[in-house]
Design a protein around this motif. Structure first.
Motif, PDB file in Angstrom:
ATOM      1  N   GLY A  41     -15.285  10.619   7.710  1.00 49.54           N
ATOM      2  CA  GLY A  41     -14.215  10.909   6.755  1.00 49.54           C
ATOM      3  C   GLY A  41     -13.344   9.693   6.529  1.00 49.54           C
ATOM      4  O   GLY A  41     -12.202   9.665   6.988  1.00 49.54           O
ATOM      5  N   ASP A  42     -13.886   8.698   5.831  1.00 52.76           N
ATOM      6  CA  ASP A  42     -13.082   7.500   5.594  1.00 52.76           C
ATOM      7  C   ASP A  42     -12.887   7.299   4.091  1.00 52.76           C
ATOM      8  O   ASP A  42     -13.771   7.601   3.293  1.00 52.76           O
ATOM      9  CB  ASP A  42     -13.772   6.278   6.202  1.00 52.76           C
ATOM     10  N   THR A  43     -11.730   6.759   3.751  1.00 52.18           N
ATOM     11  CA  THR A  43     -11.407   6.529   2.342  1.00 52.18           C
ATOM     12  C   THR A  43     -12.270   5.389   1.788  1.00 52.18           C
ATOM     13  O   THR A  43     -12.693   4.500   2.540  1.00 52.18           O
ATOM     14  CB  THR A  43      -9.917   6.173   2.213  1.00 52.18           C
ATOM     15  N   THR A  44     -12.512   5.423   0.465  1.00 48.52           N
ATOM     16  CA  THR A  44     -13.396   4.412  -0.133  1.00 48.52           C
ATOM     17  C   THR A  44     -12.760   3.711  -1.335  1.00 48.52           C
ATOM     18  O   THR A  44     -13.289   2.709  -1.803  1.00 48.52           O
ATOM     19  CB  THR A  44     -14.704   5.068  -0.616  1.00 48.52           C
ATOM     20  N   GLN A  45     -11.653   4.256  -1.849  1.00 49.57           N
ATOM     21  CA  GLN A  45     -11.031   3.611  -3.018  1.00 49.57           C
ATOM     22  C   GLN A  45     -10.201   2.406  -2.578  1.00 49.57           C
ATOM     23  O   GLN A  45      -9.654   2.395  -1.470  1.00 49.57           O
ATOM     24  CB  GLN A  45     -10.107   4.598  -3.732  1.00 49.57           C
ATOM     25  N   ALA A  46     -10.102   1.426  -3.484  1.00 50.95           N
ATOM     26  CA  ALA A  46      -9.318   0.224  -3.169  1.00 50.95           C
ATOM     27  C   ALA A  46      -7.847   0.600  -2.967  1.00 50.95           C
ATOM     28  O   ALA A  46      -7.383   1.610  -3.497  1.00 50.95           O
ATOM     29  CB  ALA A  46      -9.444  -0.777  -4.313  1.00 50.95           C
ATOM     30  N   LEU A  47      -7.140  -0.215  -2.193  1.00 45.66           N
ATOM     31  CA  LEU A  47      -5.701   0.021  -1.969  1.00 45.66           C
ATOM     32  C   LEU A  47      -4.960   0.096  -3.301  1.00 45.66           C
ATOM     33  O   LEU A  47      -5.273  -0.645  -4.238  1.00 45.66           O
ATOM     34  CB  LEU A  47      -5.095  -1.146  -1.188  1.00 45.66           C
ATOM     35  N   CYS A  48      -3.957   0.942  -3.381  1.00 45.72           N
ATOM     36  CA  CYS A  48      -3.114   1.010  -4.585  1.00 45.72           C
ATOM     37  C   CYS A  48      -2.436  -0.357  -4.781  1.00 45.72           C
ATOM     38  O   CYS A  48      -2.075  -1.016  -3.789  1.00 45.72           O
ATOM     39  CB  CYS A  48      -1.985   2.020  -4.387  1.00 45.72           C
ATOM     40  N   PRO A  49      -2.195  -0.751  -6.040  1.00 47.59           N
ATOM     41  CA  PRO A  49      -1.596  -2.077  -6.294  1.00 47.59           C
ATOM     42  C   PRO A  49      -0.282  -2.298  -5.549  1.00 47.59           C
ATOM     43  O   PRO A  49      -0.037  -3.372  -5.000  1.00 47.59           O
ATOM     44  CB  PRO A  49      -1.372  -2.080  -7.812  1.00 47.59           C
ATOM     45  N   ILE A  50       0.551  -1.266  -5.478  1.00 50.05           N
ATOM     46  CA  ILE A  50       1.879  -1.459  -4.862  1.00 50.05           C
ATOM     47  C   ILE A  50       1.755  -1.738  -3.356  1.00 50.05           C
ATOM     48  O   ILE A  50       2.533  -2.496  -2.773  1.00 50.05           O
ATOM     49  CB  ILE A  50       2.786  -0.240  -5.163  1.00 50.05           C
ATOM     50  N   ILE A  51       0.739  -1.148  -2.730  1.00 49.11           N
ATOM     51  CA  ILE A  51       0.537  -1.358  -1.286  1.00 49.11           C
ATOM     52  C   ILE A  51      -0.017  -2.755  -1.051  1.00 49.11           C
ATOM     53  O   ILE A  51       0.435  -3.493  -0.168  1.00 49.11           O
ATOM     54  CB  ILE A  51      -0.407  -0.277  -0.718  1.00 49.11           C
ATOM     55  N   SER A  52      -0.981  -3.117  -1.873  1.00 54.82           N
ATOM     56  CA  SER A  52      -1.577  -4.432  -1.675  1.00 54.82           C
ATOM     57  C   SER A  52      -0.536  -5.537  -1.939  1.00 54.82           C
ATOM     58  O   SER A  52      -0.481  -6.535  -1.215  1.00 54.82           O
ATOM     59  CB  SER A  52      -2.834  -4.499  -2.528  1.00 54.82           C
ATOM     60  N   LYS A  53       0.346  -5.318  -2.925  1.00 53.99           N
ATOM     61  CA  LYS A  53       1.397  -6.321  -3.206  1.00 53.99           C
ATOM     62  C   LYS A  53       2.342  -6.449  -1.999  1.00 53.99           C
ATOM     63  O   LYS A  53       2.740  -7.558  -1.618  1.00 53.99           O
ATOM     64  CB  LYS A  53       2.173  -5.925  -4.470  1.00 53.99           C
ATOM     65  N   ALA A  54       2.680  -5.312  -1.401  1.00 58.33           N
ATOM     66  CA  ALA A  54       3.598  -5.350  -0.245  1.00 58.33           C
ATOM     67  C   ALA A  54       2.977  -6.133   0.913  1.00 58.33           C
ATOM     68  O   ALA A  54       3.666  -6.880   1.615  1.00 58.33           O
ATOM     69  CB  ALA A  54       3.930  -3.921   0.189  1.00 58.33           C
ATOM     70  N   LEU A  55       1.668  -5.992   1.079  1.00 57.41           N
ATOM     71  CA  LEU A  55       0.985  -6.723   2.166  1.00 57.41           C
ATOM     72  C   LEU A  55       1.025  -8.231   1.889  1.00 57.41           C
ATOM     73  O   LEU A  55       1.298  -9.033   2.796  1.00 57.41           O
ATOM     74  CB  LEU A  55      -0.472  -6.255   2.281  1.00 57.41           C
ATOM     75  N   ILE A  56       0.781  -8.585   0.626  1.00 59.92           N
ATOM     76  CA  ILE A  56       0.790 -10.012   0.267  1.00 59.92           C
ATOM     77  C   ILE A  56       2.206 -10.589   0.438  1.00 59.92           C
ATOM     78  O   ILE A  56       2.401 -11.640   1.047  1.00 59.92           O
ATOM     79  CB  ILE A  56       0.289 -10.205  -1.187  1.00 59.92           C
ATOM     80  N   ASP A  57       3.196  -9.829  -0.056  1.00 58.69           N
ATOM     81  CA  ASP A  57       4.589 -10.322   0.023  1.00 58.69           C
ATOM     82  C   ASP A  57       5.017 -10.522   1.474  1.00 58.69           C
ATOM     83  O   ASP A  57       5.640 -11.525   1.821  1.00 58.69           O
ATOM     84  CB  ASP A  57       5.551  -9.322  -0.644  1.00 58.69           C
ATOM     85  N   GLU A  58       4.664  -9.565   2.333  1.00 59.73           N
ATOM     86  CA  GLU A  58       5.101  -9.676   3.725  1.00 59.73           C
ATOM     87  C   GLU A  58       4.361 -10.810   4.424  1.00 59.73           C
ATOM     88  O   GLU A  58       4.922 -11.522   5.248  1.00 59.73           O
ATOM     89  CB  GLU A  58       4.897  -8.346   4.464  1.00 59.73           C
ATOM     90  N   SER A  59       3.115 -10.973   4.042  1.00 57.57           N
ATOM     91  CA  SER A  59       2.347 -12.051   4.640  1.00 57.57           C
ATOM     92  C   SER A  59       2.963 -13.408   4.264  1.00 57.57           C
ATOM     93  O   SER A  59       3.063 -14.326   5.102  1.00 57.57           O
ATOM     94  CB  SER A  59       0.909 -11.886   4.169  1.00 57.57           C
TER      95      SER A  59
END
Ligand code: PLP
Length: 389
Positions: A41-59
């Motif tokens: 039972g694992d998700t397969t869709q790409a991360l939502c844009p807002i989540i991926s942006k938050a990861l990039i910004d924090e990085s």
């Protein structure tokens, strides 16, 4: 050193490792098979844009000396705890929310909180981590059967005396969701008999209609229940790793001491806090915009689950669940065992499922089929179900 005898209580492989092992053997014999993975039972869709942006910004923030941070608070950063409390638990405070690196990790840590003497009851069938983490503490759990004639729910009369009862709504694997009345009865029962409920709400964002998404929607639950939440299935963050556990101040041991104080002590010892990247992603996921983006993913998974459910029905299977969770619980008179059903799906449809027996003895005869696949795979799976005999 002598091997820890608790390992004798668990199967040599965790359920999904066993499934992967059997699929490997199948692929060795059928190297050209095009398998569709509807097992784990694992998700397969790409991360939502807002989540991926938050990861990039924090990085980026971490790469600059002015905004770099090291260890954070063990309980999790306050803005995230506040957002979780406000969005899901309006009657509780941020201080009662503990951020984790995922629900599964806290399920295991809770076993340490309860200690090796506590009697642990679990629903049967249920998510394997409850039973296995209990067994690794050197004891077998009490199994509470959830059979078809009870709509895959349990009868409280079947619950033997216990100290802790792990419940899951919507249930993995059956997809059964508790009603308000069932939660009220459970809370009243726990109060009467003095046990703690661990309520796993990892799939609550999939609930449709007027059903309880949290145990704390029922009055008095904060005196008897711990609740577990996860960003994995809610926000497609299973690989990013983020979850939470709610331990209310009002939850007391029989000696009237707060469970909250011990949980704080425990996570300070066994855990150094969730990744700051994941926590910032969690904040983004809980904004209104994040919730909108997540919602469309959840509905896409549920639509795919419905398509699969209909295809299975047309192919002659008995199917349950799939309405409030991305899981279908399927059965057929053709099968005398879950592994036989698993082999049937693999051989006839080239579809990987999960054998129900892996979720407990009451799962025998069933397979769990996951709707967490990409659209093309769901379409292909439905085609195969319609045309292969
Ligand atoms: N609880 C249930 C019922 C699950 O099915 C799962 C994962 O499949 C988890 C918890 C684990 O969640 P996490 O990814 O947050 O560890």
């Amino acid at each position: 050193m002598k091997r820890n005898p608790s390992f004798d209580l668990v199967a040599p492989r965790y359920l999904f490792q066993e499934v992967a092992h059997r699929v490997d053997l199948f692929m060795r014999e059928n190297p050209n098979a095009q398998l569709i993975r509807l097992g784990i039972g694992d998700t397969t869709q790409a991360l939502c844009p807002i989540i991926s942006k938050a990861l990039i910004d924090e990085s980026k923030a971490l790469s600059s000396p002015e905004t770099y941070v090291g260890y954070g608070p063990e309980q999790g950063i306050e803005p995230l705890r506040k957002m979780i409390a406000q969005r899901f638990y309006p009657h509780l405070s941020a201080d009662e929310v503990f951020i984790s690196d995922g629900a599964k990790c806290d399920i295991a840590r809770l076993q340490v909180l309860f200690g090796s003497d506590a009697k642990i009851a679990i629903q049967d069938p249920s998510y394997p981590a409850y039973g296995d983490s209990c067994r690794l503490m050197g004891k077998n759990p009490i199994l509470v059967p959830c059979q078809k004639d009870l709509g895959f729910f349990f009868d409280l009369k079947d619950l033997e005396p216990c100290n802790v009862f792990f419940c899951c709504s919507p249930n993995n694997p059956t997809g059964t969701v508790f009603t308000y009345k069932q939660v009220q009865d459970l809370v009243a029962h726990a109060k009467k008999f003095g046990y703690i409920i661990v309520f796993d709400a990892a799939y609550s964002s999939y609930i449709q209609g007027n059903l309880p998404c949290s145990i704390y929607e029922v009055t008095g639950a904060e005196e008897v229940a711990i609740e577990i939440g996860s960003f994995s299935k809610m926000a497609g963050m299973s690989g990013v790793r983020l979850g939470w556990t709610v331990v209310p101040h009002k939850l007391l041991y029989s000696n009237q001491k707060q469970v909250h104080a011990d949980w704080l002590r425990l996570i300070g010892t066994l855990f150094n806090g969730a990744s700051i990247l994941s926590q910032k992603a969690g904040i983004a996921a809980l904004t209104d915009e994040g919730q909108q983006q997540i919602d469309s993913q959840i509905h896409a998974y549920l639509r795919n689950t419905h398509k699969l459910k209909n295809a299975l029905l047309r192919a002659g299977f008995s199917v349950f669940g799939g309405d409030h969770a991305p899981y279908i619980w399927a059965q057929s008179e053709r099968f005398s065992s879950s592994w036989q059903a698993f082999d049937y799906f693999l051989n006839h449809y080239r579809i990987i499922t999960t054998p129900g027996i892996g979720f407990g003895p009451a799962g025998e005869g069933y397979v769990r089929i996951s709707g967490f696949a990409q659209d093309a795979n769901i379409i292909e799976a439905c085609e195969r179900l319609a045309h292969s005999q």
